[in-house]
Design an enzyme around this catalytic site. Structure first.
Site, mmCIF file in Angstrom:
data_model
loop_
_atom_site.group_PDB
_atom_site.id
_atom_site.type_symbol
_atom_site.label_atom_id
_atom_site.label_comp_id
_atom_site.label_asym_id
_atom_site.label_seq_id
_atom_site.Cartn_x
_atom_site.Cartn_y
_atom_site.Cartn_z
ATOM 1 N N ASN A 133 0.900 -1.344 0.118
ATOM 2 C CA ASN A 133 0.068 -0.063 -0.037
ATOM 3 C C ASN A 133 0.940 1.237 0.130
ATOM 4 O O ASN A 133 1.664 1.606 0.951
ATOM 5 C CB ASN A 133 -0.896 0.088 1.274
ATOM 6 C CG ASN A 133 -1.779 1.143 1.240
ATOM 7 O OD1 ASN A 133 -1.836 2.028 0.315
ATOM 8 N ND2 ASN A 133 -2.197 1.664 2.577
ATOM 9 N N TRP A 134 1.109 2.038 -1.180
ATOM 10 C CA TRP A 134 1.989 3.009 -1.374
ATOM 11 C C TRP A 134 1.281 4.344 -0.593
ATOM 12 O O TRP A 134 2.066 5.295 -0.741
ATOM 13 C CB TRP A 134 2.180 3.324 -2.901
ATOM 14 C CG TRP A 134 3.089 2.082 -3.434
ATOM 15 C CD1 TRP A 134 3.677 1.095 -2.636
ATOM 16 C CD2 TRP A 134 3.421 2.020 -4.707
ATOM 17 N NE1 TRP A 134 4.274 0.288 -3.524
ATOM 18 C CE2 TRP A 134 4.202 0.626 -4.984
ATOM 19 C CE3 TRP A 134 2.964 2.655 -5.807
ATOM 20 C CZ2 TRP A 134 4.626 0.327 -6.187
ATOM 21 C CZ3 TRP A 134 3.589 2.100 -7.124
ATOM 22 C CH2 TRP A 134 4.315 1.148 -7.454
ATOM 23 N N LYS A 135 -0.012 4.305 -0.321
ATOM 24 C CA LYS A 135 -0.619 5.386 0.108
ATOM 25 C C LYS A 135 -0.389 6.604 -0.747
ATOM 26 O O LYS A 135 -0.155 6.437 -1.998
ATOM 27 C CB LYS A 135 0.020 5.567 1.459
ATOM 28 C CG LYS A 135 -0.089 4.465 2.568
ATOM 29 C CD LYS A 135 0.182 4.891 4.089
ATOM 30 C CE LYS A 135 0.159 3.665 4.842
ATOM 31 N NZ LYS A 135 0.134 3.817 6.413
ATOM 32 N N HIS B 25 -9.534 1.071 4.763
ATOM 33 C CA HIS B 25 -8.181 1.470 5.385
ATOM 34 C C HIS B 25 -8.492 2.240 6.775
ATOM 35 O O HIS B 25 -9.203 3.047 6.473
ATOM 36 C CB HIS B 25 -7.195 1.942 4.626
ATOM 37 C CG HIS B 25 -5.896 1.751 5.110
ATOM 38 N ND1 HIS B 25 -5.408 2.954 6.020
ATOM 39 C CD2 HIS B 25 -4.701 1.252 4.845
ATOM 40 C CE1 HIS B 25 -4.170 2.583 6.225
ATOM 41 N NE2 HIS B 25 -3.880 1.635 5.746
ATOM 42 N N GLU C 283 -6.754 4.734 7.929
ATOM 43 C CA GLU C 283 -6.906 6.172 7.365
ATOM 44 C C GLU C 283 -8.035 6.669 6.753
ATOM 45 O O GLU C 283 -8.370 7.888 7.141
ATOM 46 C CB GLU C 283 -5.542 6.233 6.551
ATOM 47 C CG GLU C 283 -4.160 6.270 7.475
ATOM 48 C CD GLU C 283 -2.872 5.628 6.582
ATOM 49 O OE1 GLU C 283 -3.198 5.788 5.284
ATOM 50 O OE2 GLU C 283 -2.097 5.152 7.354
ATOM 51 N N GLU D 244 -5.394 -4.895 10.542
ATOM 52 C CA GLU D 244 -4.145 -3.985 10.752
ATOM 53 C C GLU D 244 -4.706 -3.134 12.076
ATOM 54 O O GLU D 244 -5.479 -2.221 12.126
ATOM 55 C CB GLU D 244 -4.374 -2.908 9.502
ATOM 56 C CG GLU D 244 -4.191 -3.488 8.446
ATOM 57 C CD GLU D 244 -3.677 -2.764 7.451
ATOM 58 O OE1 GLU D 244 -2.522 -2.817 6.728
ATOM 59 O OE2 GLU D 244 -4.278 -1.764 6.942
ATOM 60 N N GLY E 155 2.284 2.469 10.610
ATOM 61 C CA GLY E 155 3.239 3.599 10.650
ATOM 62 C C GLY E 155 3.908 3.955 11.930
ATOM 63 O O GLY E 155 4.443 5.098 11.714
ATOM 64 N N SER F 206 3.379 -1.858 10.391
ATOM 65 C CA SER F 206 4.898 -1.988 10.476
ATOM 66 C C SER F 206 5.475 -3.057 10.338
ATOM 67 O O SER F 206 6.373 -3.546 10.989
ATOM 68 C CB SER F 206 5.170 -1.400 12.019
ATOM 69 O OG SER F 206 4.625 0.058 12.155
ATOM 70 N N GLY G 282 2.647 -0.979 4.347
ATOM 71 C CA GLY G 282 2.908 0.348 3.960
ATOM 72 C C GLY G 282 4.291 1.027 3.876
ATOM 73 O O GLY G 282 4.705 0.582 2.691
ATOM 74 N N GLY G 283 4.888 1.338 4.689
ATOM 75 C CA GLY G 283 6.025 2.274 4.481
ATOM 76 C C GLY G 283 7.170 1.082 3.942
ATOM 77 O O GLY G 283 8.048 1.557 3.029
HETATM 78 C C1 PEP Z 1 -0.733 0.266 6.089
HETATM 79 O O1 PEP Z 1 -1.028 1.420 5.734
HETATM 80 O O2 PEP Z 1 -1.599 -0.441 5.450
HETATM 81 C C2 PEP Z 1 0.400 -0.270 6.768
HETATM 82 C C3 PEP Z 1 0.310 -1.391 7.252
HETATM 83 O O3 PEP Z 1 1.313 0.541 6.927
HETATM 84 P P1 PEP Z 1 2.775 0.419 7.666
HETATM 85 O O4 PEP Z 1 3.401 -0.874 7.080
HETATM 86 O O5 PEP Z 1 3.434 1.416 7.151
HETATM 87 O O6 PEP Z 1 2.722 0.327 9.041
#
Ligand code: PEP
Length: 250
Positions: A9-11, A95, A97, A167, A173, A212, A233-234
């Site tokens: 997930n590149w956001k 998600h 967010e 999640e 994040g 994370s 994500g990151g």
């Molecule tokens: C996400 O946004 O779905 C996510 C899991 O982010 P991160 O891996 O950065 O915690």
């Protein structure tokens, strides 16, 4: 036997140049992790570029969101049919967010899930509790409520081709990952809930962990019996790290 699935997930990150570079790296390493399904989720505006770069590869792609509506006066929204124009396989719905920053309720998320399925896009339904909810001991109740909203609209068969991503909001994040045991507990709970309605379907449903996740903790998480992959994500913004997570699932 469920195949492991690692989704990036590149956001709201990237540029045309950085995405070209990232995709080149992923393409180059994908054969080495062929046992694992890979997919990436760019911003809408880069879907064309991603399709162009990945259409002759084994890597899939999808969008991070869609409108619950089919078309019409919804300025700034993107319809599922538009995602189909870019041959998306998947779309992320709910998600955290989207839920917290953009007010998406369980019911809105459920309608988006239904809209996606209706046109043949596979939804990835994100669920998870906040830190406060975990500390109050209501993690299972929250996740159950989020899944029930979809079950109420779509029934258990709605999950036949869908993916669930657990999640925990406090792990997204933040650099703070759920332990493999904490994640497994919730994954097993989700599968058991679905199994009460259809045990064959529940045993096939892909349940990803997100929060994370990185190369350093992926092996432990992916070794859990009910963790079928990761929504990253990151760590998905670097080809080497993303592929290393996939490698941990091979
Ligand atoms: C996400 O946004 O779905 C996510 C899991 O982010 P991160 O891996 O950065 O915690």
């Amino acid at each position: 036997m469920r195949r492991k699935f690692v989704a990036g997930n590149w956001k709201m990150n990237g540029s045309a140049n950085s995405i070209r570079e990232l995709l080149q790296g992923i393409r180059e390493g994908a054969a080495e992790v062929a046992a694992v399904e890979l997919a990436v989720f760019p911003s809408f505006v880069y879907l064309g570029l991603v399709e162009q770069q990945l259409s002759d590869s084994s890597v899939g792609w999808g969008a991070q969101n869609l409108s619950e509506h089919a078309s019409g006066a919804h300025t700034g929204e993107v319809a599922g049919s538009m995602l189909q124009d870019f041959h998306c396989d998947y779309v992320i719905v709910g998600h955290s967010e989207r839920r917290t920053l953009y007010g998406e309720t369980d019911e809105i998320v459920a309608r988006k899930f239904a809209t996606a399925r209706k046109i043949g896009l596979k939804p990835i339904l994100c669920v998870g509790e906040t830190l406060q909810e975990r500390e109050q001991g209501v993690t299972e109740a929250v996740v159950e409520r989020q899944i029930k909203a979809v079950l109420d609209l779509e029934g258990i068969s709605g999950f036949a081709d869908a993916v669930i991503a657990y999640e925990p909001v406090w792990a997204i994040g933040t650099g703070r990952t759920a332990t493999a045991g904490q994640a497994q507990e919730v994954h097993a709970f989700i599968r058991a809930k679905l199994a009460q309605l259809d045990s064959a379907l529940a045993s096939q449903v892909c349940i990803l962990y997100g929060g994370s996740m990185k190369a350093a903790n992926a092996a432990e998480l992916l070794a859990m019996p009910d963790i079928d992959g990761g929504l990253i994500g990151g760590a998905s913004l670097e080809a080497k790290e993303f592929l290393a997570i996939a490698k941990a699932g091979c």
